[in-house]
Design a protein around this motif. Structure first.
Motif, PDB file in Angstrom:
ATOM      1  N   ASP A 123       2.189  -7.149   0.887  1.00  0.00           N
ATOM      2  CA  ASP A 123       2.164  -7.018   2.381  1.00  0.00           C
ATOM      3  C   ASP A 123       0.433  -7.194   2.689  1.00  0.00           C
ATOM      4  O   ASP A 123      -0.342  -6.631   2.773  1.00  0.00           O
ATOM      5  N   LYS A 124       0.518  -8.718   2.971  1.00  0.00           N
ATOM      6  CA  LYS A 124      -0.782  -9.409   3.264  1.00  0.00           C
ATOM      7  C   LYS A 124      -1.398  -8.611   4.351  1.00  0.00           C
ATOM      8  O   LYS A 124      -2.777  -8.273   4.625  1.00  0.00           O
ATOM      9  N   VAL A 125      -0.633  -8.378   5.621  1.00  0.00           N
ATOM     10  CA  VAL A 125      -1.098  -7.924   6.908  1.00  0.00           C
ATOM     11  C   VAL A 125      -1.951  -6.654   6.776  1.00  0.00           C
ATOM     12  O   VAL A 125      -2.790  -6.320   7.172  1.00  0.00           O
ATOM     13  N   ARG A 126      -1.153  -5.674   5.914  1.00  0.00           N
ATOM     14  CA  ARG A 126      -1.414  -4.392   5.733  1.00  0.00           C
ATOM     15  C   ARG A 126      -3.006  -4.238   4.890  1.00  0.00           C
ATOM     16  O   ARG A 126      -3.687  -3.422   5.311  1.00  0.00           O
ATOM     17  N   ILE A 127      -2.678  -5.073   3.794  1.00  0.00           N
ATOM     18  CA  ILE A 127      -4.018  -5.303   3.140  1.00  0.00           C
ATOM     19  C   ILE A 127      -5.174  -5.742   3.707  1.00  0.00           C
ATOM     20  O   ILE A 127      -6.130  -5.039   3.697  1.00  0.00           O
ATOM     21  N   ASP A 186     -10.136   1.440  -2.231  1.00  0.00           N
ATOM     22  CA  ASP A 186      -9.495   2.575  -1.895  1.00  0.00           C
ATOM     23  C   ASP A 186      -7.918   2.915  -2.297  1.00  0.00           C
ATOM     24  O   ASP A 186      -6.995   2.520  -2.030  1.00  0.00           O
ATOM     25  N   PRO A 187      -7.758   3.552  -3.546  1.00  0.00           N
ATOM     26  CA  PRO A 187      -6.755   3.578  -4.248  1.00  0.00           C
ATOM     27  C   PRO A 187      -5.746   4.382  -3.653  1.00  0.00           C
ATOM     28  O   PRO A 187      -4.601   3.908  -3.876  1.00  0.00           O
ATOM     29  N   ASP A 188      -6.045   5.291  -2.875  1.00  0.00           N
ATOM     30  CA  ASP A 188      -5.092   5.973  -2.119  1.00  0.00           C
ATOM     31  C   ASP A 188      -4.117   5.265  -1.236  1.00  0.00           C
ATOM     32  O   ASP A 188      -2.994   5.095  -0.832  1.00  0.00           O
ATOM     33  N   ALA A 189      -4.970   4.368  -0.396  1.00  0.00           N
ATOM     34  CA  ALA A 189      -4.243   3.616   0.625  1.00  0.00           C
ATOM     35  C   ALA A 189      -3.432   2.641  -0.054  1.00  0.00           C
ATOM     36  O   ALA A 189      -2.287   1.958   0.225  1.00  0.00           O
ATOM     37  N   ALA A 190      -4.169   1.957  -1.188  1.00  0.00           N
ATOM     38  CA  ALA A 190      -3.447   0.744  -2.058  1.00  0.00           C
ATOM     39  C   ALA A 190      -2.026   1.487  -2.499  1.00  0.00           C
ATOM     40  O   ALA A 190      -1.156   0.529  -2.466  1.00  0.00           O
ATOM     41  N   GLN A 191      -1.939   2.430  -2.732  1.00  0.00           N
ATOM     42  CA  GLN A 191      -0.732   3.120  -3.251  1.00  0.00           C
ATOM     43  C   GLN A 191       0.372   3.178  -2.565  1.00  0.00           C
ATOM     44  O   GLN A 191       1.503   3.212  -2.911  1.00  0.00           O
ATOM     45  N   ASN A 192       0.124   3.215  -1.103  1.00  0.00           N
ATOM     46  CA  ASN A 192       1.101   3.159  -0.079  1.00  0.00           C
ATOM     47  C   ASN A 192       1.242   1.926   0.692  1.00  0.00           C
ATOM     48  O   ASN A 192       1.724   1.800   1.582  1.00  0.00           O
ATOM     49  N   ILE A 193       0.658   1.002   0.070  1.00  0.00           N
ATOM     50  CA  ILE A 193       1.001  -0.570   0.675  1.00  0.00           C
ATOM     51  C   ILE A 193       1.339  -1.384  -0.492  1.00  0.00           C
ATOM     52  O   ILE A 193       1.127  -1.390  -1.725  1.00  0.00           O
ATOM     53  N   HIS A 194       2.504  -2.397  -0.195  1.00  0.00           N
ATOM     54  CA  HIS A 194       2.837  -3.159  -1.287  1.00  0.00           C
ATOM     55  C   HIS A 194       2.003  -4.068  -1.636  1.00  0.00           C
ATOM     56  O   HIS A 194       1.394  -4.503  -0.516  1.00  0.00           O
ATOM     57  N   PRO A 195       2.035  -4.651  -2.852  1.00  0.00           N
ATOM     58  CA  PRO A 195       1.075  -5.721  -3.079  1.00  0.00           C
ATOM     59  C   PRO A 195       1.214  -6.733  -2.648  1.00  0.00           C
ATOM     60  O   PRO A 195       0.155  -7.743  -2.630  1.00  0.00           O
ATOM     61  N   LEU A 225      -6.991  -9.687  -3.472  1.00  0.00           N
ATOM     62  CA  LEU A 225      -7.235  -8.844  -2.224  1.00  0.00           C
ATOM     63  C   LEU A 225      -6.838  -7.507  -2.555  1.00  0.00           C
ATOM     64  O   LEU A 225      -7.361  -6.345  -2.221  1.00  0.00           O
ATOM     65  N   TYR A 226      -5.611  -7.189  -3.208  1.00  0.00           N
ATOM     66  CA  TYR A 226      -4.897  -6.028  -3.470  1.00  0.00           C
ATOM     67  C   TYR A 226      -5.742  -5.340  -4.467  1.00  0.00           C
ATOM     68  O   TYR A 226      -5.951  -4.044  -4.534  1.00  0.00           O
ATOM     69  N   ARG A 227      -6.413  -5.949  -5.574  1.00  0.00           N
ATOM     70  CA  ARG A 227      -6.984  -5.561  -6.577  1.00  0.00           C
ATOM     71  C   ARG A 227      -8.325  -4.626  -5.968  1.00  0.00           C
ATOM     72  O   ARG A 227      -8.742  -3.778  -6.289  1.00  0.00           O
ATOM     73  N   ARG A 228      -8.840  -5.655  -4.986  1.00  0.00           N
ATOM     74  CA  ARG A 228     -10.017  -5.097  -4.417  1.00  0.00           C
ATOM     75  C   ARG A 228      -9.794  -3.802  -3.513  1.00  0.00           C
ATOM     76  O   ARG A 228     -10.677  -2.857  -3.467  1.00  0.00           O
ATOM     77  N   LEU A 229      -8.638  -3.834  -2.914  1.00  0.00           N
ATOM     78  CA  LEU A 229      -8.283  -2.591  -2.073  1.00  0.00           C
ATOM     79  C   LEU A 229      -8.245  -1.609  -2.940  1.00  0.00           C
ATOM     80  O   LEU A 229      -8.521  -0.290  -2.640  1.00  0.00           O
ATOM     81  N   ARG A 230      -7.373  -1.619  -4.147  1.00  0.00           N
ATOM     82  CA  ARG A 230      -7.176  -0.444  -5.135  1.00  0.00           C
ATOM     83  C   ARG A 230      -8.397  -0.052  -5.676  1.00  0.00           C
ATOM     84  O   ARG A 230      -8.506   1.040  -5.970  1.00  0.00           O
ATOM     85  N   THR A 231      -9.540  -0.995  -5.579  1.00  0.00           N
ATOM     86  CA  THR A 231     -10.774  -0.479  -6.101  1.00  0.00           C
ATOM     87  C   THR A 231     -11.491   0.347  -5.290  1.00  0.00           C
ATOM     88  O   THR A 231     -12.193   1.563  -5.243  1.00  0.00           O
TER      89      THR A 231
END
Length: 228
Positions: A159-163, A148-157, A140-146
């Motif tokens: 942190d399931k709730v925020r991801i 929305d990389p800016d949002a992913a940068q501010n979320i811990h890998p 899920l984190y890799r998908r978020l990074r693809t």
């Protein structure tokens, strides 16, 4: 609200002494304290949340403590809606509002306004949760990074709730979460705030947290948890 109210915000990591400092300053400045800890709003969670005992508050009024039951819904939007009138009332009395706690989202929302996003979609949330269970939070984190990389940068890998919430917003709005946040910029600022963030040497902080944890068990953390 007219002229901006002046408030003091005291925040920082757990066990840095926020509550004690707030009481000391409130006594000197005719202050009253507004809780900004997302767990201390709940009734029956005194020990596990390190809620300051009444006798240690030394007569300083405290607000937004013990206001809901543990199974009630609560979020940053509800917090802001409750905190704003409380702060207004404190200021109207000629006293200084102290906003105290370590929940950064609550403080950010209080000081800068609310970023309005679509509510949670149960079907979408269930699908994302299932993907996380089956393929792991890293997927899920890799998908978020693809997406929305800016949002992913501010979320811990981890942190399931925020991801999950970021991915949910992206799918519901077809817009990266970081773009929505960038447009809002949290510019709805009703207060003139003095912000105090407590810091401490990491090893000293860990020692304090360990000692606090031991005291929690001594005070009855296990029976409190069983009751909950």
């Amino acid at each position: 609200m007219g002229k901006k109210r002046k408030i003091v915000v005291i925040t920082g990591p757990t066990a840095t002494g926020k509550s004690t400092l707030a009481v000391e300053l409130a006594l000197r400045m005719e202050g009253e304290i507004v809780n900004a800890d997302s767990m201390q709003v709940y009734r029956g969670m005194d020990i596990g949340t390190a809620k300051m005992p009444v006798e240690e508050r030394r007569g300083v009024p405290h607000y937004l403590l013990d206001i809901i039951d543990p199974d009630d819904a609560f979020n940053a939007a509800i917090y802001r809606s409750l905190a704003l009138p409380v702060i207004e009332e404190i200021s109207a009395r000629g006293h200084v509002p102290f906003v105290v706690g370590g929940t950064g989202l609550y403080i950010k929302t209080l000081l800068g306004g609310l970023l309005y996003c679509p509510g949670s979609d149960p079907v979408l949330r269930e699908r994302l949760n299932r993907q996380g269970d089956e393929q792991g939070i890293d997927f899920l984190y890799r998908r978020l990074r693809t997406l929305d990389p800016d949002a992913a940068q501010n979320i811990h890998p981890h942190d399931k709730v925020r991801i999950l919430r970021a991915l949910e917003i992206i799918e519901l709005t077809q817009t990266p979460f970081s773009v929505l946040a960038g447009k809002h910029r949290f510019r709805d600022r009703p207060f003139e705030a003095l912000r105090i963030c407590l810091q401490m040497n990491r090893q000293d902080l860990y020692d304090r947290i360990n000692r606090r944890s031991e005291r929690m068990f001594e005070k009855g953390l296990i029976p409190e948890t069983e009751t909950l």
